[in-house]
Write a protein that holds these residues in place. Structure first.
Motif, PDB file in Angstrom:
ATOM      1  N   PHE A   3       0.858  -1.195   0.000  1.00  0.00           N
ATOM      2  CA  PHE A   3       0.000   0.000   0.000  1.00  0.00           C
ATOM      3  C   PHE A   3       0.889   1.239   0.000  1.00  0.00           C
ATOM      4  O   PHE A   3       1.756   1.381   0.853  1.00  0.00           O
ATOM      5  CB  PHE A   3      -0.893  -0.008   1.244  1.00  0.00           C
ATOM      6  N   ARG A   4       0.689   2.119  -0.959  1.00  0.00           N
ATOM      7  CA  ARG A   4       1.420   3.387  -1.000  1.00  0.00           C
ATOM      8  C   ARG A   4       0.440   4.513  -1.302  1.00  0.00           C
ATOM      9  O   ARG A   4      -0.437   4.375  -2.168  1.00  0.00           O
ATOM     10  CB  ARG A   4       2.490   3.374  -2.097  1.00  0.00           C
ATOM     11  N   VAL A  18      -2.069   0.146  -4.773  1.00  0.00           N
ATOM     12  CA  VAL A  18      -2.327  -1.050  -3.980  1.00  0.00           C
ATOM     13  C   VAL A  18      -1.928  -2.258  -4.820  1.00  0.00           C
ATOM     14  O   VAL A  18      -2.399  -2.414  -5.959  1.00  0.00           O
ATOM     15  CB  VAL A  18      -3.812  -1.159  -3.573  1.00  0.00           C
ATOM     16  N   GLY A  19      -1.055  -3.096  -4.276  1.00  0.00           N
ATOM     17  CA  GLY A  19      -0.562  -4.231  -5.037  1.00  0.00           C
ATOM     18  C   GLY A  19      -0.636  -5.538  -4.281  1.00  0.00           C
ATOM     19  O   GLY A  19      -0.479  -5.575  -3.051  1.00  0.00           O
ATOM     20  N   ILE A  27      -3.085  -1.881  -8.617  1.00  0.00           N
ATOM     21  CA  ILE A  27      -4.097  -0.936  -9.088  1.00  0.00           C
ATOM     22  C   ILE A  27      -3.725   0.457  -8.617  1.00  0.00           C
ATOM     23  O   ILE A  27      -3.170   0.635  -7.518  1.00  0.00           O
ATOM     24  CB  ILE A  27      -5.502  -1.324  -8.561  1.00  0.00           C
ATOM     25  N   LEU A  28      -4.003   1.448  -9.444  1.00  0.00           N
ATOM     26  CA  LEU A  28      -3.842   2.851  -9.074  1.00  0.00           C
ATOM     27  C   LEU A  28      -5.224   3.456  -8.875  1.00  0.00           C
ATOM     28  O   LEU A  28      -6.099   3.314  -9.744  1.00  0.00           O
ATOM     29  CB  LEU A  28      -3.099   3.615 -10.166  1.00  0.00           C
ATOM     30  N   ILE A  29      -5.413   4.118  -7.760  1.00  0.00           N
ATOM     31  CA  ILE A  29      -6.698   4.740  -7.445  1.00  0.00           C
ATOM     32  C   ILE A  29      -6.547   6.253  -7.494  1.00  0.00           C
ATOM     33  O   ILE A  29      -5.655   6.824  -6.866  1.00  0.00           O
ATOM     34  CB  ILE A  29      -7.192   4.282  -6.055  1.00  0.00           C
ATOM     35  N   ASP A  30      -7.408   6.898  -8.273  1.00  0.00           N
ATOM     36  CA  ASP A  30      -7.365   8.346  -8.515  1.00  0.00           C
ATOM     37  C   ASP A  30      -5.978   8.784  -8.992  1.00  0.00           C
ATOM     38  O   ASP A  30      -5.321   9.628  -8.370  1.00  0.00           O
ATOM     39  CB  ASP A  30      -7.788   9.131  -7.273  1.00  0.00           C
TER      40      ASP A  30
END
Length: 470
Positions: A3-4, A18-19, A27-30
């Protein structure tokens, strides 16, 4: 699970990576427009960004979702909620999975559940994360976007104020109240990962803490403690800050699809006279990114001083028209970053650059900076025009007697209404915005411009009897 979070301090915007370390998927969020550093970070951790999603069609920054889909072949999970006016319109040739309330999807062994959380916008969704690979059978947290912030919630008036959708502020506030009732049903232990932090115009009083919990927000977030729907609506809509002018453009850009960009580049001016000629031409704007103390010593005629850093995207978004060609006066080691900052709000037309040393011989326009005593003496002279460039809430809470209110974001157009034959006195809250305003007035052709050092703060401390309140 990896989580970054990534925080753009100039836009007060969070993106999340989040990987699943077992499968190598992420996945990349926003995602932001400048997504390459995050992709490189993921690769360093042995992850491949296969998917991207966003909580809603953003109004305050350019989304990197289309860039990821077009350039990197990433699958996009996008909201299919809301009415037809707010559907994504760039998805025809991309791998897109539409999302509605109750949908689930997985990235490796990490599960995401979709909650439709309208209020800020009709299509707004949140993502509840459960780390199945870590052995969890209950959710860890929720990505709330512009729904729930730390200490505040998203404003529902942007579609009306920025995009001109009449009546949506009231209906959005009602939707927000209903969405919060669902949020209250979530377990207290769940983390809250918001889309913005302090400094964003997407709420009234966002906290500077990067994350929270559902339980903490239930205890201390005002919006979760108001159970009367009408009182909630009234409080939510009261005293919302001005919607930056560029928000309307961003909403449109992110709906239709931002342009795909490579690394920014522009030509450097070779002669000082060419900088002046550029500034004179219709359809061009010259932005001086030096600190105000340097710029006030001499500005190129027609230029506007917006210092490099946090102020640049916000005030460029207010003051620059999207069809204008932009030239920057900028240090060489800051040029690429300055262009990326402007591109984060889709100001892509940077065509020329000039080092500050180049303009020394042609930076002939100046304004004065004075303290409260000198400002007061000038103010008492009847021929002076005294302008307050603060926002509405600041003006309404207290102002210098005898001032006229013209918020900085509107000054480039509204300043033309003032008398160019009379000198101008300008102030803001602390002095930073009035420095920008002074350069705007010079660019509009005013010859005698003075701004107040320390702004209204200094005035109210030194001359409190001359402060007018409503």
């Amino acid at each position: 699970m990896l989580f970054r979070s990534y925080f753009d301090d100039k836009l007060a915007q969070y993106s999340y990576l989040v990987g699943c370390q077992r499968t190598g998927e992420a996945i990349l969020i926003d995602p932001p427009r400048n997504v390459e550093p995050i992709l490189a970070d993921a690769k360093k951790e042995g992850l491949h960004v296969s998917t991207a999603t966003e909580t809603h069609i953003h109004a305050d920054f350019v989304s990197g979702a289309r860039q990821l889909g077009e350039k990197h072949g990433v699958t996009l999970y996008l909201s299919d909620e809301g009415d037809n006016d707010w559907k994504y319109q760039y998805t025809d040739n991309l791998d897109v999975q539409p999302l509605t309330d109750g949908d689930e999807f997985k990235i490796g062994n990490i599960k995401f559940e979709v909650m439709h959380t309208p209020g800020h916008t009709p299509e707004s969704i949140s993502f509840v994360l459960t780390d199945l690979g870590g052995g969890a059978d209950k959710p860890m947290g929720i990505f709330t976007g512009d729904f729930v912030f730390v200490g505040d919630i998203g404003r529902p008036d942007l579609l009306e104020k920025a995009a001109g959708a009449e009546g949506t502020a009231q209906s959005g506030a009602k939707d927000m109240f209903k969405s919060l009732q669902r949020f209250k049903e979530l377990p207290d232990h769940m983390m809250v990962w918001p889309g913005h932090g302090a400094g964003s115009a997407c709420g009234k009083s966002l906290g500077a803490v990067p994350q929270s919990t559902v339980g903490y927000e239930k205890l201390f977030n005002w919006a979760l403690n108001e159970n009367d729907e009408q009182k909630f609506i009234d409080e939510l809509l009261k005293d919302q800050p001005e919607a930056p002018k560029y928000f309307a453009q961003m909403k449109k850009v992110n709906k239709l699809g931002p342009a795909i960009v490579e690394n920014p580049s522009a030509e450097w001016f070779e002669h000082a006279e060419d900088v002046v000629e550029f500034s004179k031409q219709d359809g061009n704007i010259l932005i001086d990114t030096r600190i105000s103390k340097e710029a006030e010593k001499g500005l190129v005629p027609g230029s506007i001083n917006i210092p490099f850093g946090k102020m640049l995207p916000n005030w460029a978004g207010w003051l620059v028209d999207y069809d204008e060609n932009i030239a920057l006066i900028v240090e060489k080691d800051q040029a690429e970053e300055a262009m990326k900052i402007l591109r984060s709000i889709h100001l892509d037309n940077v065509v020329k650059l000039a080092e500050p040393s180049l303009i020394e011989s042609v930076a002939t326009e100046t304004y004065r900076t004075v303290d409260t005593e000198a400002f007061a003496k000038l103010k008492d002279q009847t021929d002076y025009q005294v302008i307050d460039v603060r926002n509405d809430s600041e003006w309404n809470s207290g102002r210098v007697e005898g001032t006229e209110h013209k918020m900085l974001g509107h000054l480039r157009s509204e300043g033309k209404e003032l008398n160019k034959n009379k000198p101008v006195l300008i102030h803001c809250q602390s002095g930073a915005r009035s420095s920008i305003a002074a350069s705007v007035m010079l660019a509009l052709g005013f010859d005698d411009v003075t701004h107040l050092s320390g702004g209204f703060n200094a005035w109210s401390n030194n001359r409190p009897k001359e402060v007018v309140t409503n």
